[in-house]
Design an enzyme around this catalytic site. Structure first.
Site, short mmCIF file in Angstrom:
data_model
loop_
_atom_site.label_atom_id
_atom_site.label_comp_id
_atom_site.label_asym_id
_atom_site.label_seq_id
_atom_site.Cartn_x
_atom_site.Cartn_y
_atom_site.Cartn_z
N LYS A 82 -1.10 7.47 -8.37
CA LYS A 82 -0.61 6.69 -7.22
C LYS A 82 -1.40 5.40 -7.06
O LYS A 82 -0.82 4.32 -6.95
CB LYS A 82 -0.71 7.52 -5.93
CG LYS A 82 0.07 8.82 -5.96
CD LYS A 82 -0.04 9.59 -4.64
CE LYS A 82 -1.44 10.07 -4.30
NZ LYS A 82 -1.99 11.07 -5.24
N ARG A 116 1.18 12.86 4.19
CA ARG A 116 0.75 13.99 3.39
C ARG A 116 1.07 15.32 4.04
O ARG A 116 0.77 16.36 3.47
CB ARG A 116 -0.77 13.91 3.25
CG ARG A 116 -1.28 13.69 1.87
CD ARG A 116 -2.77 13.56 2.05
NE ARG A 116 -3.48 13.77 0.83
CZ ARG A 116 -3.87 12.79 0.03
NH1 ARG A 116 -3.57 11.55 0.28
NH2 ARG A 116 -4.58 13.08 -1.03
N ARG A 153 -11.87 10.09 -14.29
CA ARG A 153 -11.63 8.89 -13.47
C ARG A 153 -12.95 8.23 -13.07
O ARG A 153 -13.94 8.89 -12.75
CB ARG A 153 -10.87 9.27 -12.21
CG ARG A 153 -10.84 8.10 -11.21
CD ARG A 153 -9.83 8.24 -10.14
NE ARG A 153 -10.01 9.43 -9.35
CZ ARG A 153 -9.14 9.84 -8.45
NH1 ARG A 153 -8.02 9.17 -8.25
NH2 ARG A 153 -9.37 10.93 -7.77
N ARG A 210 -15.93 9.51 -8.25
CA ARG A 210 -15.73 9.94 -6.87
C ARG A 210 -16.33 11.31 -6.66
O ARG A 210 -16.25 12.17 -7.51
CB ARG A 210 -14.22 9.98 -6.56
CG ARG A 210 -13.80 8.85 -5.67
CD ARG A 210 -12.31 8.72 -5.57
NE ARG A 210 -11.64 9.89 -5.01
CZ ARG A 210 -10.34 9.94 -4.75
NH1 ARG A 210 -9.58 8.89 -5.02
NH2 ARG A 210 -9.79 11.02 -4.24
N ARG A 230 -7.96 20.60 -3.87
CA ARG A 230 -7.02 19.51 -3.52
C ARG A 230 -5.62 19.82 -4.04
O ARG A 230 -4.63 19.48 -3.39
CB ARG A 230 -7.53 18.18 -4.08
CG ARG A 230 -8.69 17.64 -3.26
CD ARG A 230 -9.51 16.62 -4.01
NE ARG A 230 -8.78 15.43 -4.33
CZ ARG A 230 -9.18 14.56 -5.26
NH1 ARG A 230 -10.30 14.76 -5.94
NH2 ARG A 230 -8.47 13.48 -5.50
P1 AP5 Z 1 -5.22 7.54 -9.84
O1 AP5 Z 1 -4.27 6.40 -9.90
O2 AP5 Z 1 -6.56 7.28 -9.31
O3 AP5 Z 1 -4.53 8.80 -9.11
P2 AP5 Z 1 -4.11 9.05 -7.60
O4 AP5 Z 1 -2.73 9.59 -7.63
O5 AP5 Z 1 -4.35 7.85 -6.77
O6 AP5 Z 1 -5.09 10.24 -7.27
P3 AP5 Z 1 -6.08 10.45 -6.06
O7 AP5 Z 1 -7.10 11.45 -6.49
O8 AP5 Z 1 -6.57 9.16 -5.51
O9 AP5 Z 1 -5.15 11.10 -5.06
P4 AP5 Z 1 -5.55 11.94 -3.91
O10 AP5 Z 1 -4.25 11.98 -3.26
O11 AP5 Z 1 -6.16 13.25 -4.20
O12 AP5 Z 1 -6.77 11.14 -3.23
P5 AP5 Z 1 -6.81 10.16 -1.99
O13 AP5 Z 1 -7.81 9.14 -2.24
O14 AP5 Z 1 -5.44 9.76 -1.59
O15 AP5 Z 1 -5.30 8.16 -11.31
C1 AP5 Z 1 -6.16 9.26 -11.60
C2 AP5 Z 1 -6.81 9.06 -12.97
O16 AP5 Z 1 -5.81 9.15 -14.00
C3 AP5 Z 1 -7.46 7.68 -13.15
O17 AP5 Z 1 -8.61 7.82 -13.92
C4 AP5 Z 1 -6.39 6.86 -13.92
O18 AP5 Z 1 -6.97 5.85 -14.70
C5 AP5 Z 1 -5.71 7.93 -14.74
N1 AP5 Z 1 -4.29 7.68 -14.96
C6 AP5 Z 1 -3.39 7.18 -14.03
N2 AP5 Z 1 -2.15 7.11 -14.57
C7 AP5 Z 1 -2.25 7.58 -15.85
C8 AP5 Z 1 -1.32 7.74 -16.90
N3 AP5 Z 1 -0.02 7.42 -16.74
N4 AP5 Z 1 -1.77 8.25 -18.08
C9 AP5 Z 1 -3.10 8.58 -18.23
N5 AP5 Z 1 -4.03 8.44 -17.28
C10 AP5 Z 1 -3.62 7.94 -16.09
O19 AP5 Z 1 -7.36 11.15 -0.85
C11 AP5 Z 1 -8.68 11.63 -0.89
C12 AP5 Z 1 -8.94 12.52 0.31
O20 AP5 Z 1 -8.80 11.76 1.52
C13 AP5 Z 1 -7.98 13.71 0.48
O21 AP5 Z 1 -8.37 14.82 -0.29
C14 AP5 Z 1 -8.08 13.94 1.99
O22 AP5 Z 1 -9.25 14.63 2.31
C15 AP5 Z 1 -8.20 12.54 2.55
N6 AP5 Z 1 -6.89 11.95 2.87
C16 AP5 Z 1 -6.29 10.88 2.28
N7 AP5 Z 1 -5.09 10.64 2.81
C17 AP5 Z 1 -4.91 11.58 3.79
C18 AP5 Z 1 -3.85 11.87 4.71
N8 AP5 Z 1 -2.71 11.13 4.72
N9 AP5 Z 1 -4.01 12.90 5.55
C19 AP5 Z 1 -5.14 13.63 5.56
N10 AP5 Z 1 -6.17 13.43 4.71
C20 AP5 Z 1 -6.06 12.41 3.83
MG MG Z 2 -5.69 7.40 -5.21
#
Ligand code: AP5
Ligand code: MG
Ligand code: ZN
Length: 216
Positions: A13, A88, A127, A160, A171
């Site tokens: 994402k 979410r 990552r 991270r 997660r």
């Molecule tokens: P990346 O693009 O970083 O993936 P992502 O989908 O953004 O994954 P996240 O881990 O950021 O999602 P998340 O939803 O768990 O975390 P968030 O920060 O939102 O890609 C991942 C890796 O793969 C990278 O190394 C990239 O280079 C690689 N990659 C990407 N595409 C690829 C491809 N096509 N092929 C190969 N490799 C690839 O949330 C973190 C925490 O915050 C949550 O756990 C929660 O505690 C809190 N939080 C956030 N939002 C909320 C909410 N709305 N409500 C409540 N709590 C929340």
């Molecule tokens: Mg992300």
């Protein structure tokens, strides 16, 4: 254009959001990035969020919803935005609907990046992220030009804290239980589009652009 990005942790994402935001000139609003910024600045919001994030659990809806509603009133959102990691939960999705309805606005699409859980662990543990600008890299799939250094802003990239094997599996469970129902939620409203997130990063982006080109 108002877009919601859905998908499990590690779906890509954040990676795709950067490119979409550049191509369509809309702000990339990542709730995860906002929480992490508050954590690094030691704000009350950051202190509250940290306990949940480190365990891989969701920050409570009320806190998250108020934070996003505030962000969406900023000037840069007037021509649209890209939400990454919000909503979410069904309660968050309903809050967003209410917010849009109050303004006579609507979402253009909820775009789900589909990646099976067998891909996730390797993506997450490899990552690396830039703490300054939020850019996301992967040691194998998307390395920066100079090892350990952000291509965009030159800062040192880091791992991270919630990208450990144990937290990733929590997660994923949280995703399945609380966020996956949003696929049906948006499908029932005819707002869902899906993209195969197992392809290479640039191929996924091309698929997304062709979807976004046809939603309006
Ligand atoms: P990346 O693009 O970083 O993936 P992502 O989908 O953004 O994954 P996240 O881990 O950021 O999602 P998340 O939803 O768990 O975390 P968030 O920060 O939102 O890609 C991942 C890796 O793969 C990278 O190394 C990239 O280079 C690689 N990659 C990407 N595409 C690829 C491809 N096509 N092929 C190969 N490799 C690839 O949330 C973190 C925490 O915050 C949550 O756990 C929660 O505690 C809190 N939080 C956030 N939002 C909320 C909410 N709305 N409500 C409540 N709590 C929340
Ligand atoms: Mg992300
Ligand atoms: Zn950077």
């Amino acid at each position: 254009m108002k877009i919601v990005l859905l998908g499990p942790p590690g779906a890509g994402k954040g990676t795709q959001a950067k490119s979409i935001s550049n191509r369509y000139s809309i702000p990339h609003i990542s709730t995860g990035d906002i929480f992490r910024k508050n954590i690094s600045e030691g704000t009350p919001l950051g202190i509250e969020a940290k306990g949940y994030i480190d365990k891989g659990q969701l920050v409570p809806d009320e806190v998250t919803i108020n934070m996003v509603k505030d962000r969406l009133t900023w000037e840069d959102c007037k021509n649209g935005y890209l939400l990454d990691g919000f909503p979410r939960t069904v309660a968050q999705a309903e809050a967003l609907e209410g917010f849009l309805a109050d303004r006579n606005e609507k979402l253009d699409t909820a775009l789900s990046i589909e990646v099976p859980s067998s891909f996730i662990l390797e993506r997450m543990t490899g990552r690396r992220v830039c703490p300054s600008c939020g850019a996301s890299y992967h040691v194998k799939f998307n390395p920066p030009t100079k090892a350990g250094v952000c291509d965009v802003c030159g800062s040192d990239i880091v791992q991270r804290k919630d990208d450990t094997e144990e937290t990733v599996s929590e997660r994923l469970e949280v995703y399945e239980r609380q966020t996956q129902p949003l696929i049906d939620f948006y499908n029932n409203k005819n707002l869902l589009s899906t993209v195969d997130g197992t392809k290479a990063i640039n191929e996924v982006f091309e698929s997304i652009c062709s979807i976004l080109g046809s939603v309006k």
